[in-house]
Design a protein around this motif. Sequence first.
Motif, PDB file in Angstrom:
ATOM      1  N   SER A 285      36.234 -18.760  27.260  1.00  0.00           N
ATOM      2  CA  SER A 285      36.371 -20.168  26.875  1.00  0.00           C
ATOM      3  C   SER A 285      37.756 -20.694  27.222  1.00  0.00           C
ATOM      4  O   SER A 285      37.972 -21.897  27.286  1.00  0.00           O
ATOM      5  CB  SER A 285      36.103 -20.336  25.381  1.00  0.00           C
ATOM      6  N   LYS A 286      38.685 -19.788  27.461  1.00  0.00           N
ATOM      7  CA  LYS A 286      40.007 -20.187  27.946  1.00  0.00           C
ATOM      8  C   LYS A 286      39.894 -20.961  29.256  1.00  0.00           C
ATOM      9  O   LYS A 286      40.699 -21.827  29.554  1.00  0.00           O
ATOM     10  CB  LYS A 286      40.883 -18.938  28.132  1.00  0.00           C
ATOM     11  N   GLU A 287      38.877 -20.621  30.038  1.00  0.00           N
ATOM     12  CA  GLU A 287      38.624 -21.331  31.294  1.00  0.00           C
ATOM     13  C   GLU A 287      37.451 -22.302  31.159  1.00  0.00           C
ATOM     14  O   GLU A 287      37.006 -22.887  32.157  1.00  0.00           O
ATOM     15  CB  GLU A 287      38.343 -20.331  32.427  1.00  0.00           C
ATOM     16  N   GLY A 288      36.947 -22.444  29.960  1.00  0.00           N
ATOM     17  CA  GLY A 288      35.856 -23.381  29.731  1.00  0.00           C
ATOM     18  C   GLY A 288      34.552 -23.012  30.416  1.00  0.00           C
ATOM     19  O   GLY A 288      33.766 -23.884  30.781  1.00  0.00           O
ATOM     20  N   VAL A 289      34.322 -21.715  30.580  1.00  0.00           N
ATOM     21  CA  VAL A 289      33.145 -21.272  31.328  1.00  0.00           C
ATOM     22  C   VAL A 289      32.254 -20.392  30.458  1.00  0.00           C
ATOM     23  O   VAL A 289      32.735 -19.446  29.842  1.00  0.00           O
ATOM     24  CB  VAL A 289      33.583 -20.471  32.575  1.00  0.00           C
ATOM     25  N   PRO A 290      30.961 -20.689  30.385  1.00  0.00           N
ATOM     26  CA  PRO A 290      30.044 -19.832  29.644  1.00  0.00           C
ATOM     27  C   PRO A 290      29.809 -18.517  30.369  1.00  0.00           C
ATOM     28  O   PRO A 290      29.915 -18.428  31.596  1.00  0.00           O
ATOM     29  CB  PRO A 290      28.755 -20.649  29.577  1.00  0.00           C
ATOM     30  N   VAL A 291      29.472 -17.505  29.579  1.00  0.00           N
ATOM     31  CA  VAL A 291      29.286 -16.155  30.107  1.00  0.00           C
ATOM     32  C   VAL A 291      28.329 -16.140  31.296  1.00  0.00           C
ATOM     33  O   VAL A 291      28.565 -15.447  32.286  1.00  0.00           O
ATOM     34  CB  VAL A 291      28.761 -15.218  28.993  1.00  0.00           C
ATOM     35  N   GLU A 292      27.248 -16.913  31.201  1.00  0.00           N
ATOM     36  CA  GLU A 292      26.244 -16.894  32.268  1.00  0.00           C
ATOM     37  C   GLU A 292      26.821 -17.375  33.599  1.00  0.00           C
ATOM     38  O   GLU A 292      26.443 -16.878  34.656  1.00  0.00           O
ATOM     39  CB  GLU A 292      25.035 -17.771  31.887  1.00  0.00           C
ATOM     40  N   GLN A 293      27.725 -18.328  33.534  1.00  0.00           N
ATOM     41  CA  GLN A 293      28.329 -18.817  34.774  1.00  0.00           C
ATOM     42  C   GLN A 293      29.238 -17.761  35.388  1.00  0.00           C
ATOM     43  O   GLN A 293      29.321 -17.635  36.610  1.00  0.00           O
ATOM     44  CB  GLN A 293      29.092 -20.118  34.537  1.00  0.00           C
ATOM     45  N   TRP A 294      29.891 -17.023  34.532  1.00  0.00           N
ATOM     46  CA  TRP A 294      30.703 -15.931  35.062  1.00  0.00           C
ATOM     47  C   TRP A 294      29.806 -14.930  35.778  1.00  0.00           C
ATOM     48  O   TRP A 294      30.115 -14.469  36.886  1.00  0.00           O
ATOM     49  CB  TRP A 294      31.494 -15.236  33.951  1.00  0.00           C
ATOM     50  N   ARG A 295      28.674 -14.609  35.149  1.00  0.00           N
ATOM     51  CA  ARG A 295      27.754 -13.661  35.780  1.00  0.00           C
ATOM     52  C   ARG A 295      27.311 -14.173  37.139  1.00  0.00           C
ATOM     53  O   ARG A 295      27.277 -13.425  38.125  1.00  0.00           O
ATOM     54  CB  ARG A 295      26.510 -13.461  34.902  1.00  0.00           C
ATOM     55  N   ILE A 296      26.967 -15.428  37.195  1.00  0.00           N
ATOM     56  CA  ILE A 296      26.510 -16.021  38.460  1.00  0.00           C
ATOM     57  C   ILE A 296      27.594 -15.909  39.516  1.00  0.00           C
ATOM     58  O   ILE A 296      27.349 -15.444  40.637  1.00  0.00           O
ATOM     59  CB  ILE A 296      26.116 -17.503  38.244  1.00  0.00           C
ATOM     60  N   LEU A 297      28.799 -16.321  39.166  1.00  0.00           N
ATOM     61  CA  LEU A 297      29.900 -16.253  40.128  1.00  0.00           C
ATOM     62  C   LEU A 297      30.125 -14.823  40.585  1.00  0.00           C
ATOM     63  O   LEU A 297      30.353 -14.556  41.768  1.00  0.00           O
ATOM     64  CB  LEU A 297      31.177 -16.830  39.502  1.00  0.00           C
ATOM     65  N   LYS A 298      30.058 -13.915  39.646  1.00  0.00           N
ATOM     66  CA  LYS A 298      30.320 -12.511  39.966  1.00  0.00           C
ATOM     67  C   LYS A 298      29.272 -11.974  40.950  1.00  0.00           C
ATOM     68  O   LYS A 298      29.612 -11.297  41.922  1.00  0.00           O
ATOM     69  CB  LYS A 298      30.327 -11.688  38.677  1.00  0.00           C
ATOM     70  N   VAL A 299      28.023 -12.298  40.687  1.00  0.00           N
ATOM     71  CA  VAL A 299      26.973 -11.819  41.590  1.00  0.00           C
ATOM     72  C   VAL A 299      27.144 -12.446  42.977  1.00  0.00           C
ATOM     73  O   VAL A 299      27.013 -11.769  44.001  1.00  0.00           O
ATOM     74  CB  VAL A 299      25.573 -12.150  41.033  1.00  0.00           C
ATOM     75  N   LEU A 300      27.469 -13.720  43.000  1.00  0.00           N
ATOM     76  CA  LEU A 300      27.594 -14.405  44.296  1.00  0.00           C
ATOM     77  C   LEU A 300      28.877 -14.021  45.031  1.00  0.00           C
ATOM     78  O   LEU A 300      29.000 -14.284  46.233  1.00  0.00           O
ATOM     79  CB  LEU A 300      27.557 -15.918  44.104  1.00  0.00           C
ATOM     80  N   SER A 301      29.817 -13.418  44.317  1.00  0.00           N
ATOM     81  CA  SER A 301      31.111 -13.179  44.952  1.00  0.00           C
ATOM     82  C   SER A 301      31.068 -12.061  45.975  1.00  0.00           C
ATOM     83  O   SER A 301      32.098 -11.719  46.577  1.00  0.00           O
ATOM     84  CB  SER A 301      32.193 -12.914  43.906  1.00  0.00           C
ATOM     85  N   ASP A 302      29.893 -11.506  46.241  1.00  0.00           N
ATOM     86  CA  ASP A 302      29.787 -10.595  47.376  1.00  0.00           C
ATOM     87  C   ASP A 302      29.712 -11.380  48.685  1.00  0.00           C
ATOM     88  O   ASP A 302      29.670 -10.811  49.764  1.00  0.00           O
ATOM     89  CB  ASP A 302      28.582  -9.660  47.220  1.00  0.00           C
ATOM     90  N   GLY A 303      29.658 -12.691  48.570  1.00  0.00           N
ATOM     91  CA  GLY A 303      29.688 -13.536  49.755  1.00  0.00           C
ATOM     92  C   GLY A 303      28.328 -13.728  50.410  1.00  0.00           C
ATOM     93  O   GLY A 303      28.175 -14.579  51.291  1.00  0.00           O
ATOM     94  N   ASN A 304      27.349 -12.983  49.971  1.00  0.00           N
ATOM     95  CA  ASN A 304      26.015 -13.130  50.548  1.00  0.00           C
ATOM     96  C   ASN A 304      25.242 -14.245  49.865  1.00  0.00           C
ATOM     97  O   ASN A 304      25.566 -14.655  48.752  1.00  0.00           O
ATOM     98  CB  ASN A 304      25.238 -11.823  50.400  1.00  0.00           C
TER      99      ASN A 304
END
Lengths: 147, 147
Positions: free
Chosen positions: A35-54
Motif C-alpha cells: 500500500s506504500k505504492e498504492g498497489v493491490p496484491v493482485e496487481q503486483w502478481r500480474i506485474l510479476k508474471v508479465l515481467s518475464d517480458g513475454n
Amino acid sequence: MAKPSKENTPITEHLAYLLAQANREINRQLELRLSKEGVPVEQWRILKVLSDGNGHSMGELADAVLLNHPTLTKMIDRMVSDTLVYRVQDPNDRRKVLMFISDRGKVLCKRLNSLAVDQEEHILESYGDKSTSELKRLLESLIDSSN
Amino acid sequence: MAKPSKENTPITEHLAYLLAQANREINRQLELRLSKEGVPVEQWRILKVLSDGNGHSMGELADAVLLNHPTLTKMIDRMVSDTLVYRVQDPNDRRKVLMFISDRGKVLCKRLNSLAVDQEEHILESYGDKSTSELKRLLESLIDSSN
DNA sequence: CTTCAATTCTTGAATATTCAATATTTTCAA
DNA sequence: TTGAAAATATTGAATATTCAAGAATTGAAG
C-alpha cells in the motif's frame, strides 16, 4: 466404546480453516507493505508474471494470479489506464489477447518486489529458515496432490 | 560475484503466493461440497463456532470466522432471515449483541460437518496422514509467530 | 466448404464487500 | 458526577466481484 467422530472437532483444527487464517494474515501484511505504492496484491502478481517480458493470454494470467476471468479483465482495464500494461491481439489466435508489461510497469514492479522481499525476510526472521522452507515444500506438494 | 538478489524469484516461490494458491484450491473443494446444502463456507464457520451453544459477540465472531465486521453483520442478517441463528442483546454490556445458533441451525450444522469431514478425509487419502498433520502444525506456528 | 461445437475474452446486471460515518453504550479521568 | 474517549455494532454509499449471457474466432466433423 464410542466411534471416534471427527464431526465435533473445532474449526481451528480443519486444514481449510488453518489455510484461510494463515493466508489472511500473511496477505494482510503484504497488502500493508504494497500500500506504500498504492498497489493491490493482485496487481503486483500480474506485474510479476508479465515481467518475464513475454506475452501472456488472459486465461493464462487468470490462472497464474488466482483471479476469475471477469475480475481479471476489469483489473487489467484499470492497469491499462495507468499504463502499467497493454493489450496486443494474438496474431496466431485472434480470440486471444496477449498482455505485456510496459516500461512504467517494470519500474513499479521493481519497487514492489523489494517491498515483497522485505516481507519474506521478516517472515524468515520471526518464523525461521527451516520452518519456512518446510512449509513451502508442504504447500507445493498439497497443491500438486490436488490436481 | 553478483549479490544473490531475491527480487527476481518467481512468484510461485513466495510464501504469500503458495498460501493463497493452496487456500484457493482447498476452499474451492470445500465450497463445492457445502454447495450440496446451498451454504457458503463462511456460514458453516459461523454455525460451527456458535454450535458450542454459548453466545458470541459480533466482534468475537468476526475474528473467529475471518470476516470483517460489516460483512459479518450482513451475512448474519441473512442467516437470521433463514432462522439459522438469532441475536440477543448482551445484558452485561448493551453495546454488544450475542449470537446464538437455533435448533434449525444445529441440524444444518451437523449435515455440513459431515460434508466437511468428507473433505478432510479425502485430503488425508491423497496427501497423506503425515504431511497433513505436519502442515497443520506448521500453519499453526506461522499464525502464532505473526502476532 | 459449411456448419456446429468449443474456446477465449468481455460485458451488464445482480451480489457482495469495504470504507467511512453514525448511533449506542461503557469506561475512566478530572 | 460529568464529559470526553474508547468500544461495539450497524448503515449507506462507493467499489469490487461474480454469474450468466454474448461476441468473435477457431477447430473439426460431415
